[in-house]
Design an enzyme around this catalytic site. Structure first.
Site, PDB file in Angstrom:
ATOM      1  N   ASP A 287       0.876  -1.166  -0.004  1.00  0.00           N
ATOM      2  CA  ASP A 287      -0.008  -0.212  -0.077  1.00  0.00           C
ATOM      3  C   ASP A 287       0.933   0.780   0.288  1.00  0.00           C
ATOM      4  OD1 ASP A 287      -2.299   1.453  -0.049  1.00  0.00           O
ATOM      5  OD2 ASP A 287      -2.532   1.807   2.145  1.00  0.00           O
ATOM      6  N   MET A 288       2.252   1.205  -0.910  1.00  0.00           N
ATOM      7  CA  MET A 288       2.611   2.028  -0.880  1.00  0.00           C
ATOM      8  C   MET A 288       2.457   3.334  -1.791  1.00  0.00           C
ATOM      9  SD  MET A 288       4.795   2.784   1.376  1.00  0.00           S
ATOM     10  CE  MET A 288       5.065   1.582   2.527  1.00  0.00           C
TER      11      MET A 288
END
Length: 776
Positions: free
Chosen positions: A459-460
């Site tokens: 979830d970057m």
């Protein structure tokens, strides 16, 4: 003595049991040894033995030596390791027993260690001090076509610089700022709202009026002089429990053809809603039920000329239309005759979700001009009425920027949902996820793309608005794009070509995923980076030595081989966490001095894959953090901060800084702890610890930076040249929004901050808009 013995026995027993568990996991032997020694000490105390005090003195000396060896001369590290033991010594010192010789041993040890520990308050091992080169190097930089006294877009202009040419407020007089007016919108978080109901708006200033939105999508016009209400439009957004966010970061403005600011009327708010009108100038507001509304700045009426009487349904052509799964929280880009809209897709609720398509509409009619879907990136002609966009394709939920001269718009890209399960992605989706992409404003075709995370499993998303600035480099002046990222890198790219101005290299990354997936063997890193070092067990923290031990057990129980350790069923530490080193607040850039100011944060998270085999998972899909079901996928995912049992971060502070960078050289000139624990501790102590926050800064030509953002409720001003705090003012609620500045009709520089709190980080909820100016 009996009280001391009982308490020490309990502490010793806890340390022994926990220490054995930690030692079994390969952790520090200290806790077992400390626990056993305390049990012996407790037994001696029960016996009122002469060795009770000397043995405890030796224990304190050994613990101080261990603490200094592990953490250095750092107050917060020493206090966590020694504080409880120093307090336990007090009843032993006061106890009236015969062994006065033991007291003569213990007291000087206790006093010396107390002085040594308190002395560490004066040390600042995490601080970087320096003096920024703030000489003007570009007298007439590109800043966007906005009057000096105004603020026309979220980042003031489409360049996203968050820089104002106003210089009335300076480091010398900023201490004279006082509140000029405040307005309360009346829109507050309600009992039926989702957790992340947040007030993140940055107002626009056009002519003599401020325009801003509220969490429930009210569009409000205020008099820029006194904050009085001129009109209000309510988009009437229904409640929806499946939204991950209930927020509005801002609105966008289309000037009239004449270029003259509209004459805004003051209306009777209790009157009937106005009928749609033909609009010259227009305000655009996205809503959390997936509409784009166009509003007349003069009266607040909908624009009859745009789409369906001022409303555009953004769910058109979506492959899936689950209620609450798709919406837009960030203002669209208005440039070169189009309004370009992206959207947010709920993370990890379902494998089959709406598309992350980016679409451009004619600013006057609302007709679709082009659509760019990262799943089919070359097919940008308007989609047919019976066609659908790619399921769950990577989306852009943050704020975009534009260069009207180059004819390019720059979108920070997120990931495809599910975030942690990478085997659903096509080659195109892999290419454009977690990147910045430059699209043609005319056709939507890709000019270039630069990726920041390969095969992102963490979830970057690219969370921050890219900043446009022209930089002096060894190769001459270059049109640059400054892009902060969650993982802490700040990429400086040529915005015409996408090529890196500051070097980008590839580094080996940890491997080993669930059977269906894979991890990229390398990950990029920018030469300009705020990435933290790899955590070690000694970096675990806690309010006491007991919860520090429990944090160490968590650390050793979870999978962690450094940044980019893949998600696992065991549970993985993600550091920096998906909260990000930088988030939607982005950074501020001074185009004349070519310097940058930002707010890097450091919080570790955990991510655990949970088998989704049809059994009852319990409550799911209650926000970004917690257990989300990934409906249709074999794994759900549980994401949360790495916290101690007392609810404080397991990693050692500081957790938040302010930092200044010379963009001419790429040097980080200063980095200082930011914010106090006043509003996150049981006692309201304004101790400067370096706390988390979310929001962004602005820079003024006067050399002053303004920002709130931190989880203590303050608005602050900083010296751009040194990063030192110059002024602060207490806010009535959390200030998790980026401020702005303008001139009022009297020529006075005003600074405005929205204070409404942030649901998921727990700051105080409110509905305030507050303006400051210098005392007369």
């Amino acid at each position: 003595m009996i009280l001391f013995s009982i308490v020490v026995a309990l502490v010793g027993l806890a340390l022994t049991v926990g220490g054995i568990d930690l030692l079994r996991l390969g952790g520090s032997v200290y806790y077992v040894l400390a626990g056993l020694l305390l049990l012996v000490n407790a037994w001696l105390g029960f016996k009122r033995h002469a060795w009770t005090r000397p043995l405890y003195a030796l224990f304190l000396i050994a613990t101080m030596g261990w603490a200094l060896w592990e953490s250095g001369y750092d107050w917060w590290a020493l206090a966590a390791r020694l504080g409880l033991f120093m307090l336990l010594a007090i009843p032993l010192l006061l106890s009236k027993v015969a062994d006065q010789g033991g007291r003569k041993v213990l007291f000087p040890v206790w006093a010396v260690l107390g002085v040594v520990t308190l002395g560490s308050l004066l040390a600042n091992p995490h601080d970087l001090s320096g003096q920024m080169d703030t000489r003007v190097v570009s007298e007439t930089p590109k800043q966007g076509n906005v009057p000096d006294d105004s603020w026309y877009a979220y980042g003031r202009t489409n360049m996203g610089q968050r820089y104002s040419p106003l210089e009335q407020i300076t480091p010398d007089n900023v201490g004279q700022l006082e509140e000029a007016w405040r307005y309360q919108t009346g829109d507050k978080k309600g009992p039926q709202d989702v957790t992340e109901t947040t007030y993140e708006a940055t107002p626009l200033k056009v002519g003599d009026t401020l325009f801003l939105c509220t969490p429930h999508n009210w569009l409000v016009a205020l008099d820029a002089d006194d904050g009085s209400l001129r009109w209000q439009y309510d988009a009437k957004v229904p409640a929806e429990s499946q939204r991950q966010h209930q927020t509005c970061r801002g609105v966008s403005y289309l000037p009239p053809q004449s270029g003259k600011a509209p004459a805004v009327e003051t209306l009777d708010i209790g009157a009937e809603t106005q009928a749609p009108v033909q609009c010259d100038a227009q305000l655009f507001m996205p809503t959390s039920d997936a509409r784009l509304v166009a509003v007349d700045p003069t009266t607040g009426a909908l624009c009859a000329n745009f789409a369906d009487h001022g409303e555009l349904d953004l769910t058109h052509n979506m492959p899936f239309k689950q209620a609450g799964y798709y919406y837009s929280t960030s203002p669209p880009i208005v440039a070169n005759g189009v309004v370009v809209v992206a959207g947010s897709v709920n993370d990890n609720y379902a494998k089959n979700s709406p598309s992350g398509v980016i679409r451009a509409y004619d600013v006057k009619t609302g007709d679709l001009v082009w659509n760019w879907d990262s799943g089919r990136p070359d097919e940008t002609a308007p989609i047919g009425p019976d066609e659908v966009y790619t399921t769950s394709s990577p989306n852009s939920w943050s704020v975009a920027s534009a260069d009207e001269e180059l004819g390019l718009v720059y979108f920070p890209m997120g990931n495809r949902t599910p975030d942690q399960l990478g085997w659903y992605r096509s080659a195109n989706e892999e290419k454009y996820a977690s990147s910045v992409v430059a699209l043609s404003l005319k056709t939507g075709q890709v000019a270039w793309v630069h990726q920041f995370v390969h095969h992102d499993l963490w979830d970057m998303d690219s969370p921050a608005q890219p900043v446009l600035v022209d930089l002096d480099t060894d190769e001459g002046k270059q049109p640059a794009l400054v892009v902060p990222t969650k993982q802490g890198d700040v990429y400086v790219l040529n915005r015409e070509t996408g090529k890196a101005i500051f070097p980008v290299t590839e580094q080996p990354a940890p491997q080993g995923t669930v059977a269906q997936d894979h991890a990229s063997p390398t990950q990029p890193i920018s030469a300009l980076t705020f990435r933290p070092p790899t955590m070690q067990e000694r970096d675990m923290w806690g309010a006491t030595v007991l919860d520090q031990m429990l944090c160490r057990i968590q650390f050793k129980s979870l999978r962690y081989e450094g940044q980019y350790t893949p998600p696992s069923e065991q549970g993985t530490i993600v550091y920096p966490g998906n909260f990000g080193v930088f988030n939607w607040g982005s950074v501020a850039v001074d185009p004349k001095r070519q310097v940058m100011f930002g707010m890097p944060l450091y919080l570790a998270f955990t991510q655990q894959l949970v088998k989704n085999d049809g059994s009852d998972l319990g409550p799911t899909n209650q926000g970004e953090h917690g257990l989300n079901s990934n409906e249709g996928a074999p794994y759900a995912v549980d994401m949360k901060p790495l916290l101690s049992p007392m609810g404080v971060p397991c990693q050692q502070p500081p957790w938040g800084y302010v930092a200044g960078v010379d963009l001419k050289t790429g040097e980080t000139v200063y980095k200082h702890k930011n914010g106090t624990i006043r509003d996150i501790s049981p006692l309201p102590l304004p101790i400067k610890m370096g706390v988390p926050g979310i929001g962004g800064p602005i820079i003024t030509a006067g050399g002053v930076v303004f920002m709130s953002a931190a989880v203590d409720d303050y608005m602050r001003a900083y010296d751009l040249s040194t990063g030192e705090q110059l002024w602060q003012s207490r806010l009535p609620a959390g200030g998790q929004a980026t401020p702005m500045t303008y001139l009022n009709s009297q020529g006075e520089q005003m600074v405005v901050q929205v204070a409404g709190g942030h649901g998921s980080i727990g700051t105080k909820i409110g509905d305030y808009v507050i303006a400051y100016k210098l005392k007369k």
